[in-house]
Design a protein around this motif. Structure first.
Motif, PDB file in Angstrom:
ATOM      1  N   UNK A   1      13.134 -11.239   8.205  1.00  0.00           N
ATOM      2  CA  UNK A   1      12.365 -11.796   7.095  1.00  0.00           C
ATOM      3  C   UNK A   1      11.856  -9.835   6.357  1.00  0.00           C
ATOM      4  N   UNK A   2      13.243  -8.838   5.588  1.00  0.00           N
ATOM      5  CA  UNK A   2      12.558  -7.650   5.009  1.00  0.00           C
ATOM      6  C   UNK A   2      11.535  -7.050   4.981  1.00  0.00           C
ATOM      7  N   UNK A   3      11.218  -5.659   5.100  1.00  0.00           N
ATOM      8  CA  UNK A   3       9.763  -5.254   5.083  1.00  0.00           C
ATOM      9  C   UNK A   3       9.948  -5.351   3.692  1.00  0.00           C
ATOM     10  N   UNK A   4       8.582  -5.334   3.363  1.00  0.00           N
ATOM     11  CA  UNK A   4       8.247  -5.636   1.880  1.00  0.00           C
ATOM     12  C   UNK A   4       7.127  -3.824   1.795  1.00  0.00           C
ATOM     13  N   UNK A   5       7.762  -3.603   1.293  1.00  0.00           N
ATOM     14  CA  UNK A   5       6.721  -1.782  -0.027  1.00  0.00           C
ATOM     15  C   UNK A   5       6.109  -2.447  -0.601  1.00  0.00           C
ATOM     16  N   UNK A   6       5.999  -1.902  -1.292  1.00  0.00           N
ATOM     17  CA  UNK A   6       4.746  -1.131  -2.525  1.00  0.00           C
ATOM     18  C   UNK A   6       4.761  -0.274  -3.144  1.00  0.00           C
ATOM     19  N   UNK A   7       5.042   0.118  -4.134  1.00  0.00           N
ATOM     20  CA  UNK A   7       5.723   1.383  -5.029  1.00  0.00           C
ATOM     21  C   UNK A   7       4.671   1.621  -6.117  1.00  0.00           C
ATOM     22  N   UNK A   8       4.827   2.421  -6.658  1.00  0.00           N
ATOM     23  CA  UNK A   8       4.996   3.183  -8.106  1.00  0.00           C
ATOM     24  C   UNK A   8       5.336   4.696  -9.149  1.00  0.00           C
ATOM     25  N   UNK A   9       6.004   4.374  -9.593  1.00  0.00           N
ATOM     26  CA  UNK A   9       6.145   5.373 -10.362  1.00  0.00           C
ATOM     27  C   UNK A   9       5.574   5.991 -11.572  1.00  0.00           C
ATOM     28  N   UNK A  62      -4.959  -0.844  -9.817  1.00  0.00           N
ATOM     29  CA  UNK A  62      -4.554  -2.341  -9.026  1.00  0.00           C
ATOM     30  C   UNK A  62      -3.756  -2.242  -7.812  1.00  0.00           C
ATOM     31  N   UNK A  63      -3.380  -0.811  -7.864  1.00  0.00           N
ATOM     32  CA  UNK A  63      -2.210  -1.248  -6.842  1.00  0.00           C
ATOM     33  C   UNK A  63      -4.084  -0.340  -5.467  1.00  0.00           C
ATOM     34  N   UNK A  64      -4.376   0.311  -5.508  1.00  0.00           N
ATOM     35  CA  UNK A  64      -5.039   0.491  -4.011  1.00  0.00           C
ATOM     36  C   UNK A  64      -5.743  -0.998  -4.043  1.00  0.00           C
ATOM     37  N   UNK A  65      -6.266  -1.495  -4.988  1.00  0.00           N
ATOM     38  CA  UNK A  65      -6.603  -3.200  -4.988  1.00  0.00           C
ATOM     39  C   UNK A  65      -5.872  -4.171  -4.293  1.00  0.00           C
TER      40      UNK A  65
END
Length: 182
Positions: A1-9, A62-65
């Motif tokens: 399974x690939x690493x999962x990232x969270x991102x914000x632009x 929302x990103x933090x949560x």
């Protein structure tokens, strides 16, 4: 399974789009980073905002949560630069808390730093600079509005009988002859 990232632009002005910090430029850089690390971006937040009050930073909240709820599943949280993540020091502290309290790495792909005292000092310096810039820009805008009022100009959209025009890059107001005759 690939690493999962969270991102914000995030962009906060048309000027940033012109300076090469468009959402598309940021998205490509974040996706490239995730791929280079053998991962993918599982959740991507995108925002064009000019928020000045903390209540308007809904997407950031929302990103933090999301990051807190899914910290065990994530390899990290990606941002293009520190100033794209944190508009002020309060925001930046919340990002440091993700690292300290949840063990979730926060990564600024175009400003790589080590997770060491020196690296954290550099990121905090960048966050301070971003906070200063935001505060100074707010003062500059307020002063500009005061100068417009003192010069007898409107500070927003022209009222009925007038129209907003741009000449030589300046916003001006002129009489709308058709409506003004009424």
């Amino acid at each position: 399974m690939k690493k999962q990232y969270l991102a914000l632009a995030r962009v906060s002005s048309r000027e940033q789009e012109r300076e090469g910090f468009s959402l598309e430029v940021q998205e490509l850089a974040l996706e490239r980073y995730a791929k280079q690390q053998g991962g993918v971006i599982g959740k991507f937040f995108r925002i064009a905002e000019t928020a000045t009050r903390p209540s308007e930073r809904q997407t950031f909240k929302e990103l933090l949560s999301y990051a807190r709820l899914h910290a065990d599943e994530l390899a990290g949280v990606l941002f293009f630069k520190v100033d794209r993540a944190a508009r002020n020091l309060f925001d930046y502290v919340e990002l440091e808390r993700l690292e300290a309290d949840y063990g979730l790495e926060v990564i600024y792909v175009s400003q790589p730093t080590e997770n060491s005292p020196a690296g954290r000092m550099m990121r905090r310096t960048l966050a301070n600079m971003a906070s200063f810039y935001t505060e100074q820009q707010s003062l500059d805008v307020k002063e500009g509005l005061v100068r417009r009022i003192q010069a007898g100009l409107f500070v927003g959209k022209a009222p009925y009988g007038y129209r907003n025009v741009r000449r030589d890059g300046r916003g001006l107001v002129e009489t709308e002859s058709q409506q003004a005759r009424g």
